[in-house]
Scaffold this active site. Structure first.
Site, mmCIF file in Angstrom:
data_model
loop_
_atom_site.group_PDB
_atom_site.id
_atom_site.type_symbol
_atom_site.label_atom_id
_atom_site.label_comp_id
_atom_site.label_asym_id
_atom_site.label_seq_id
_atom_site.Cartn_x
_atom_site.Cartn_y
_atom_site.Cartn_z
ATOM 1 N N ARG A 87 0.752 -1.317 0.140
ATOM 2 C CA ARG A 87 -0.111 -0.010 0.094
ATOM 3 C C ARG A 87 0.813 1.307 -0.129
ATOM 4 O O ARG A 87 0.539 2.441 -0.589
ATOM 5 C CB ARG A 87 -1.041 -0.118 1.328
ATOM 6 C CG ARG A 87 -1.808 0.994 1.203
ATOM 7 C CD ARG A 87 -3.000 0.801 2.321
ATOM 8 N NE ARG A 87 -3.780 -0.140 1.942
ATOM 9 C CZ ARG A 87 -5.009 -0.288 1.403
ATOM 10 N NH1 ARG A 87 -5.199 1.046 0.993
ATOM 11 N NH2 ARG A 87 -5.547 -1.267 1.375
ATOM 12 N N GLU A 119 -2.870 -7.701 3.991
ATOM 13 C CA GLU A 119 -4.198 -7.609 4.096
ATOM 14 C C GLU A 119 -5.240 -8.721 3.651
ATOM 15 O O GLU A 119 -4.595 -9.571 2.812
ATOM 16 C CB GLU A 119 -5.014 -6.225 3.355
ATOM 17 C CG GLU A 119 -4.200 -4.970 3.706
ATOM 18 C CD GLU A 119 -4.602 -3.716 3.041
ATOM 19 O OE1 GLU A 119 -5.864 -3.957 2.584
ATOM 20 O OE2 GLU A 119 -4.112 -2.730 3.153
ATOM 21 N N GLU A 137 -10.269 -0.312 -5.627
ATOM 22 C CA GLU A 137 -9.227 0.699 -4.529
ATOM 23 C C GLU A 137 -7.999 0.896 -4.963
ATOM 24 O O GLU A 137 -7.441 1.741 -5.046
ATOM 25 C CB GLU A 137 -9.351 0.034 -3.215
ATOM 26 C CG GLU A 137 -8.804 0.789 -1.958
ATOM 27 C CD GLU A 137 -8.620 0.310 -0.702
ATOM 28 O OE1 GLU A 137 -8.127 0.996 0.258
ATOM 29 O OE2 GLU A 137 -8.817 -1.015 -0.645
ATOM 30 N N ASP A 177 -11.137 8.362 -11.169
ATOM 31 C CA ASP A 177 -11.707 9.846 -10.981
ATOM 32 C C ASP A 177 -10.342 10.511 -11.617
ATOM 33 O O ASP A 177 -9.197 10.940 -10.711
ATOM 34 C CB ASP A 177 -11.347 10.007 -9.346
ATOM 35 C CG ASP A 177 -11.650 11.599 -9.011
ATOM 36 O OD1 ASP A 177 -12.205 12.203 -9.925
ATOM 37 O OD2 ASP A 177 -11.308 11.951 -8.052
ATOM 38 N N HIS A 198 -19.428 -4.997 1.710
ATOM 39 C CA HIS A 198 -18.682 -5.800 1.145
ATOM 40 C C HIS A 198 -18.554 -5.309 -0.502
ATOM 41 O O HIS A 198 -19.488 -5.298 -1.199
ATOM 42 C CB HIS A 198 -19.424 -7.260 0.773
ATOM 43 C CG HIS A 198 -19.774 -8.021 2.082
ATOM 44 N ND1 HIS A 198 -18.618 -8.537 2.620
ATOM 45 C CD2 HIS A 198 -20.735 -8.652 2.613
ATOM 46 C CE1 HIS A 198 -18.964 -9.081 3.913
ATOM 47 N NE2 HIS A 198 -19.982 -9.310 3.784
ATOM 48 N N CYS A 203 -16.839 -5.667 -3.086
ATOM 49 C CA CYS A 203 -16.881 -6.428 -4.318
ATOM 50 C C CYS A 203 -18.481 -6.579 -4.725
ATOM 51 O O CYS A 203 -18.704 -6.672 -5.964
ATOM 52 C CB CYS A 203 -16.266 -7.773 -4.063
ATOM 53 S SG CYS A 203 -14.748 -7.649 -3.492
#
Length: 785
Positions: free
Chosen positions: A439, A472, A483, A540, A751, A753
């Protein structure tokens, strides 16, 4: 009066109905029986025509004792005056029925050059007419012989008298005429034998009552079916002809065909078995609509600027050919063929005469089974109609679903080939495009991995993306990828990287011409953008429209500066409009001053010895064009070419450019700007014990509708993994709100997904608000549960 015409024409109508049934039967028979059916149908048509002319009434040419085989404005008006004087419109009704049911009569009617009427023989009359038209060279490539204004005045004169017999005569004539026209165009190449054949289509389309229910039921579908048989050259001529219409006139034609499609969609009983693709009235209307669509393009602001196509395979695809998944060359779509024939592509049109949305048909889009239509599109079978070959009639949301199917099919194909290689070669091959990233080092890890893949095996980019954040527990079913892309975009457009320049006025990014990053970095950014489209993830990103036009091989021009560099655009525009002494007052030369990241300046000459060439009234347009070309194309050529190469490494085999225009590609990448949470509430489903009437659900929507836009974005990010609105609006986002136990102090969870928001049944609205805001404000990463 009407009954007299109908009685006389009953035999004619019956004969032509038999002809229509024979024509339909011909489509169902094999090749060995087709010739017999054609011969029988032609004999029936000949017999019907002979019976029709045997007892025909007077045609209109200005003299009541003659029988020329066409209508003229003057003759029709004379007959109307006589009928009005005698108090009986029977002669007019009879004449209209005769002419509008005869191909020969109608195609010679209302021509620009009227023939002399001194010969007594009707056949001689037509021959003289043909000869005079030929001598006056009216048959030019883009010009029809029809006098449209005369046709319009004639219709106005006819409908000025409220007589149902006139309408019935025109209606019955069109029903009788259409099967003959379809037969002649399909089997006898009627247009090639006489280009004036197009006149009858113009005359019929000018009927102001064509949109009425009487026509929509029977006559107009038959006519569209006949018109859809026109060869491509004839369609191109009609498109050029209709491009001379005013916006109001062309819109009237489009609305008539759209009403037919809507009427047939709403009145039909369609299902997964009986598709709208199988309804000939709808498919024929879509083909006819393509002529008006191209006419709108030709009548708009068409820019024939240079294209920028460095890749030969991309050039082939943009000009109507590409390779299918099996390696065979794909045939161009009918719309691409028509574009090529008229010499104008949709991408070249900045502003059509009619808005693109005028050609969308919402009822059709709602009824369309996109997966079946996509199958027909890929099969390219002549007996299977696909609306994806006519994408102008589809909304961006429908086309994005078709693109999703195409991408999923391609991913499945890659997995299948992976399994095959594993079985044959005995080695384990990864069936997914797997990215394992940290990350806090997401850019380094992702770009290094993607660079290795693009160099070693670019085909792996076509596999389904699977992202794993180190340390994670999130399993990527779509939410982790969302994400990942969001974080990558935030980092890439960070000013510290210096790859893009942010415009405070437009809030958009442009390529930094003095960036120190390598071409490989820009290439990898293009890959990321392509992967987002390929994996159905909305980003974005904020690029001006010229970026999407350049991705579709259009060079940036002066007009593009209005969107990307508005201050510069206004400055150059003021120079073009300046009425004083340009050379003395502006004191400009053919050079451009640029500054780098560190404040250093440099000068670039727009032409040889440009520093010594002053800008004057005579050469200011050249200066503006060269200036725009340098800013939008040449100064960022290396960076953009690398970016585009990466983008097309993922999307090169996709029908992206067949389905979408540049502004629609922006929607596909960036999503819809409209945060309509009312639409989201209407489309949301409930589970786990919650219903629309549950108190917690009611409290939730009351709170959400009162959120600020930033809080709404945070909620979307928390529940779906993306704060972007999908193409088509929030109604296309299938959110599920599920009950997660009784009242407790637990925070809401999700969730991402599967777009599922889990809410405990909180005891009060205030508690729900406090818990929800805390969750959406501090949520980041996985392991929140």
């Amino acid at each position: 009066m009407a009954s007299a015409w109908e009685a006389e024409g009953a035999g004619l109508d019956w004969g032509l109905l038999l002809l229509a049934s024979e024509l339909e039967a011909a489509d169902e028979l094999g090749e060995e029986n087709r010739e017999n059916v054609e011969r029988t149908a032609q004999e029936s048509a000949d017999d019907t025509t002979a019976a029709h002319h045997k007892d025909s009434c007077v045609y209109c040419s200005g003299k009541s004792d003659r029988k020329p085989k066409f209508l003229t404005e003057a003759g029709l008006q004379e007959m109307l005056d006589g009928c009005e004087k005698n108090g009986s419109f029977s002669p007019v009704i009879r004449t209209l029925g005769e002419v509008f049911s005869s191909v020969e009569a109608l195609k010679h009617s209302f021509c620009k050059a009227e023939p002399e009427t001194q010969a007594s023989d009707a056949g001689t009359e037509i021959e003289k007419h043909d000869r005079e038209l030929s001598e006056k060279e009216i048959h030019k490539e883009d010009e029809l012989t029809i006098d449209v204004e005369a046709v319009r005045r004639s219709y106005a004169a006819l409908f000025r008298h409220s007589n149902s017999g006139v309408e019935n005569a025109l209606l019955n004539g069109l029903i009788s005429l259409s099967p003959n026209v379809e037969l002649e165009l399909r089997y006898h190449c009627a247009y090639q034998q006489d280009p004036r054949y197009l006149n009858l289509f113009v005359i019929i389309l000018e009927n102001p009552n064509l949109h009425s229910p009487e026509y929509l039921e029977t006559a107009l579908p038959l006519f569209c079916r006949a018109m859809s048989q026109l060869p491509i050259k004839a369609q191109a001529r009609l498109a050029r002809f209709f491009s001379s219409y005013s916006a109001e006139r062309l819109r009237g034609l489009v609305e008539t065909i759209q009403q037919l499609i809507t009427f047939k969609v709403l009145s039909g009983s369609f299902s997964r078995v009986h598709l709208v693709n199988d309804e000939s009235a709808i498919t024929s209307a879509a083909k006819v609509l393509s002529i008006f669509y191209i006419a709108s393009i030709l009548a708009g602001e068409v820019e024939l600027g240079d294209t920028d196509e460095p890749d030969a395979s991309l050039q082939r695809r943009r000009h109507g050919s590409s390779e299918s998944d099996e390696g065979q060359e794909r045939k161009p779509t009918p719309l691409q063929v028509l574009e090529k024939e008229v010499g104008a592509r949709v991408i070249n049109c900045r502003c059509p005469l009619l808005p693109f949305t005028d050609f969308h048909n919402e009822p059709l889009n709602e009824q369309l089974e996109v997966d079946k239509d996509y199958t027909y599109y890929k099969s390219q079978l002549e007996d299977r109609f696909s609306f994806l070959n006519y994408p102008f009639v589809l909304t961006p949301a429908t086309k994005s679903l078709a693109l999703y199917y195409d991408n999923r099919v391609r991913m499945f194909s890659e997995r299948r080939m992976t399994v095959l290689y594993s079985l044959v070669q005995g080695q384990v091959v990864q069936p997914y495009l797997k990215l394992r990233v940290r990350r806090d080092h997401i850019i380094d890890d992702a770009l290094v991995r993607l660079e290795m893949i693009s160099m070693e095996n670019p085909a792996d980019l076509k596999k389904q993306l699977y992202v794993e954040f180190e340390g994670e527990q999130g399993i990527d079913e779509g939410g982790v990828s969302k994400e990942f892309f969001q974080l990558v975009v935030e980092e890439i457009f960070n000013a510290d990287y210096g790859m893009f320049i942010y415009d405070e006025q437009t809030h958009m990014y442009w390529f930094n011409p003095s960036s120190f990053e390598t071409d490989a970095q820009f290439k990898l950014i293009g890959i990321v953008l392509g992967l987002a489209i390929y994996n159905n993830v909305i980003l974005d990103v904020h690029f001006p429209m010229v970026v999407y036009r350049k991705l579709m091989a259009k060079k940036g021009t002066f007009l593009d500066l209005q969107d990307s560099h508005p201050v510069l655009y206004q400055s150059l525009k003021s120079m073009l409009e300046y009425e004083g002494d340009v050379e003395e007052d502006f004191m400009a030369t053919f050079c451009v001053g640029m500054s780098d990241l560190f404040g250093g300046s440099s000068t670039h000459e727009l032409k040889e010895n440009g520093n010594n060439v002053p800008v004057t009234v005579d050469n200011r347009q050249e200066y503006v064009d060269l200036y725009a070309d340098y800013i939008l194309n040449k100064s960022v050529e290396k960076q953009f070419n690398a970016f585009r190469q990466g983008f097309h490494m993922v999307t090169d085999e996709s029908p992206l450019e067949e389905f979408f225009r540049p502004e629609e590609i922006e929607l596909l990448i960036c999503g819809c700007p409209d945060f309509d949470f009312k639409a989201l509430e209407e489309s949301t489903d409930y589970d786990g014990g919650f219903t629309r009437d549950s108190q917690t659900v009611k409290d939730f929507w009351e709170l959400v509708h009162g959120f600020s836009e930033d809080e709404k974005k945070q909620l979307l990010m928390f529940a779906t993994g993306s704060d972007r609105v999908p193409v088509g609006g929030l109604s296309k986002l299938k959110l599920v709100i599920a009950r997660n136990g009784p009242d407790s102090d637990r925070l809401p969870t999700s969730h991402t997904c599967f777009n599922v928001l889990l809410l405990p049944e909180y005891s009060s609205k205030d508690k729900l608000k406090e818990r929800l805001l805390k969750a959406i404000t501090h949520a980041k990463g996985f392991g929140m549960l």
